[in-house]
Each structure stands twice: as C-alpha cells, then as structure tokens.
Design an enzyme around this catalytic site. Structure first.
Site: not given
Ligand code: XUL
Ligand code: CO
Length: 444
Positions: A103, A106
């Site tokens: 992300h 992150d």
């Molecule tokens: C949350 C989840 C996230 C997504 C990306 O449950 O799976 O981490 O994969 O935003």
C-alpha cells in the site's frame, strides 16, 4: 547496509521433502517444471509489505510485541521508512520469492499535506526502484490505503462528502502512477470501508454509483498513462465495516456488469475473505473463472472457530490444491500471483519467525500445485465433469440452449414421452473426494 535478519545467513534453498532443515524449502523447487511451467512461474509468489513490515503484533487489546525498530515512535518517519525498506528487501532476497505487494502508506509515511505525502511516496518509489534493481524482486501489485486515515471513516469513494471522494481519487492517481513506475503487474482496490455500519444513515444507490465512478476513473487513467497491468478488486464481505459492497466474487461481478466494467476489471481473491463470505476458496475461484474475471490470489487461511479475518499463513494443502485445480483447469495465472496476505501471531516475536511463517506458506502452496497438477494430469475430474453434462451436447441440450424450445414445446414433448422419469446417475462425490485424497497423499 545493516542486516536485520542476520540469523538467516544464506538464502532459503530447496532441499526436498526429507529435509529436516527448518530454514529450507521441502516442496518449493522454483525451477522444477510442473505441467509445462516452472514452479516459480506458476505461482508467482509475493510477500506483502503491510503485515510483514508494518505489523507489530498489536491487537485491539494490546500494543505491539514484535521487534520492529523502524516502527518505534521516536524515529524520523522517512529514515524509518528507508530502514523498513532495506529490511523488507533483505527479507525478499533471502526468501527467494519473486514478488512483493504494497500500500502507498506501507512504504511512505503520510505528510502534513497531500503534496508532502506525494513527495514522500515519490522518494520511497525511487528507493524501491534501487532495491528492485539490486535484488531482481518485482512488484506484483500496488494499492492505495483508503481506509486507515480518519478522513476515510465513512468510506473513500462511497463517502457522503464529495471532498473525500476527490481526495481518494487524487491518492489513487498518485499510487497508480507509482505502481506503473515500479513496473507493477496489477493494481488492486480493496474497499475496506466501502460499505456501511447502519442502513439508517446510508443511501446505498448513491454509494454504489460513486464506487463505480471511481473505478471508471481508475480504468480511464490506466489507459491514459499506458499502464498494462490488470485492475483488480478484492472482495470481502465485512470487516472493518458491518457490510462491504464487494461482498464476494459474485457480487463484484454483478457490480462490474451493471456499471460496464466487466471487461476492464478482475478480482483478487483472498482465502480468508472467501471463508468469511461463507464460501470455500475454490468456490470463489470457480465463480471468477466462470465469469471470466479471475485475476490473482491473496493466499492465507482463516480459523474454523473464529469469525474474523485472522490472516494465518496457508496451512491446508487440500484447500489450496482445490483452488489451484480450478486455476489450472482455467488456464493458470496470467498477470496475477499468490500474495501472502498473512501475518505472524502476536507471540511470534523472533525475527526468524517471519521466515518460518513464509517457508510454511510457500511449501503449502507449492505442494498444492503438485496435487492440482496431478489432478489435471489424471484427468478423472475433468472426465466426470464432461460426462456428467454430456446430454447438453446432444440434440435436446443443444435445442434448449439454442433457444429452439419453449415451455410450450417442452410441455408437448413431455406429454408425448412414452417412458417415465429421466434416468438418475450417481454424483460420485465420495469417490471423487477419495481421488483427491489419494493425490494429496502421493504428490511428490
Ligand atoms: C484486508 C486485505 C487488504 C488488501 C489490500 O483484509 O486483505 O490487505 O489485500 O488492501
Ligand atoms: Co488481501
């Protein structure tokens, strides 16, 4: 460069099923050719940045337990982000898996303005490019975190305030371009707060229209900048909100069709999200394959007794093999991969625990691939499926599906039939389950 995982002195290697070395693969033999493709190319394994490098073991009852120096509150956020990234790439390199996922938040801390947040991300993308060139690690997908900041308390695209939509759109634009610069193979949208806590204050029709608008903007922008990766939506039924609109693959498919997006967007299927929605992992894969929208997998495992997203590392060879069977039967992965969206338990505080967790997950998926490939090669499941429906290839089946019959004509046909009921045949479920069990036992 300072080493963070100094206890693991050499890259993790394949040593075969009889090895007792806890820091070796017993099943993941990246160059082994299985069903015509190298194991590494079949699975396209990825480490996720958030759980592995942002997770500190905290839960709703207590603060962090894991040893993660870059998460210490006193550190300067950008030097902490650089230290975190150095540790992450040291880990990817030693683990020897080809991809990672992130992300925006992150890898780069949020600044005091949107502009500053963008500058932070750009700087960290440069840093990531340097590490990617150095180690050969590639980006499976990037995604924008549209759920942690308080501004997104009532959702991002589905927010009642267009100012929040506009902010989210700007953030996605920047993150999509960062993903493009890093050569990402996909871009993911997980609607963490795109849902509701109570219907009493929610206009569902508006929220769905808004969510579709953001997705259209993403698709438009992807083409404008020449990003050739796949746009993926990740279904999840609830958590953090009570209800999320991207409930499961079938709901996402209906949504994509309704808004004219089904040719542009695919799904990233997470195992524990499938089970929370009341489905098997393989069900979600089969649904996506049938709809032509299968994209990628977030590999993890739930817990039979816990009704929330526990994100354990994959443990069940059979569960993974049944999902992989559907993937192989549907032609295999293209731009997608298997991303370990999984986290350590709170007490797994040693640095080496992150290796043990991933090695176990990698071996589970690798062994599952052997089982799935053996099931494909055996051909029995495919034969049973095709024989079971063979009537539909005959004259009656073709006439019904071709639109040559009506309720009236079929009524007339039934009245004229000399014989009684259609013949019933065994579904052979237990025999097929035994067949799968044999392959699980024998896969080598
Ligand atoms: C949350 C989840 C996230 C997504 C990306 O449950 O799976 O981490 O994969 O935003
Ligand atoms: Co996920």
């Amino acid at each position: 460069m300072t080493e963070f995982f100094g206890e693991v002195t050499a890259p993790i290697r394949y040593e075969g099923p009889d090895s007792d070395n806890p820091l070796a693969y017993r099943w993941y033999d990246r160059d082994r050719v299985v069903a015509g493709r190298r194991m590494e190319d079949h699975l396209r394994l990825a480490v996720c940045y958030w759980h592995s490098f942002n997770g500190d073991g905290s839960d709703v009852f207590g603060s962090g337990t894991l040893d993660r120096p870059w998460l210490a509150p006193s550190s300067d956020p950008m030097s902490a982000a650089r230290a975190k990234m150095a540790a992450a790439f040291e880990f990817f390199e030693k683990l020897g898996t080809p991809f990672f996922c992130f992300h925006d938040r992150d890898i780069a801390p949020e600044g005091t303005s949107f502009k500053e947040s963008c500058a932070h991300l750009d700087e960290m993308v440069d840093e990531a490019l340097m590490h990617m060139r150095r180690t050969g690690t590639q980006l499976l997908w990037g995604t924008a975190n549209l759920f942690s900041n308080p501004r997104y308390q009532a959702g991002a695209a589905t927010n009642p305030d267009p100012e929040v939509f506009a902010w989210a759109a700007a953030q996605v634009r920047h993150c999509l371009e960062a993903t493009h610069r890093l050569g990402g193979h996909n871009y993911v949208l997980w609607g963490g707060r795109e849902g509701y806590e109570t219907l009493l204050n929610t206009d569902m029709k508006r929220e769905l229209d808004q969510m579709a608008r953001l997705l259209h903007l993403v698709v438009e922008h992807k083409h404008r900048i020449g990003f050739t990766g796949t746009i993926l939506v990740e279904p999840k039924p609830f958590e953090p909100t009570k209800h999320q609109y991207d409930f499961d693959v079938a709901s996402v498919h209906a949504f994509l069709q309704r808004y004219g997006l089904a040719d542009e967007v695919r799904v990233n299927i997470e195992v524990n999200h499938a089970t929370l929605a009341g489905h098997d992992f393989a069900h979600e894969i089969a649904t996506a394959m049938a709809a032509g929208i299968f994209g990628s997998v977030d590999a993890n495992a739930g817990d039979d007794r816990l009704g929330w997203d526990v994100d354990r590392f994959p443990l069940s060879v059979e569960q993974m093999a049944l999902g992989l069977y559907e993937i192989l039967a549907g032609g295999g992965l293209t731009t997608g991969g298997f991303n370990f969206d999984a986290k350590l338990r709170r007490q797994s505080i040693d640095r080496s625990d992150l290796f043990h967790a991933h090695i176990g997950g990698v071996d589970t998926v690798a062994r599952a691939l052997l089982v799935a490939a053996a099931l494909v090669e055996d051909g029995a499941l495919a034969r049973v499926r095709s024989e079971r429906y063979s009537g539909w290839d005959g004259e009656l089946g073709r006439r019904i599906l071709g639109g040559d019959e009506t309720l009236e004509s079929l009524h007339g046909r039934a009245l004229g039939l000399g014989h009684g009921e259609p013949e019933r045949l065994s579904g052979r479920q237990e025999a097929l389950e035994n067949l799968v069990a044999r392959h699980v036992e024998r896969a080598r």
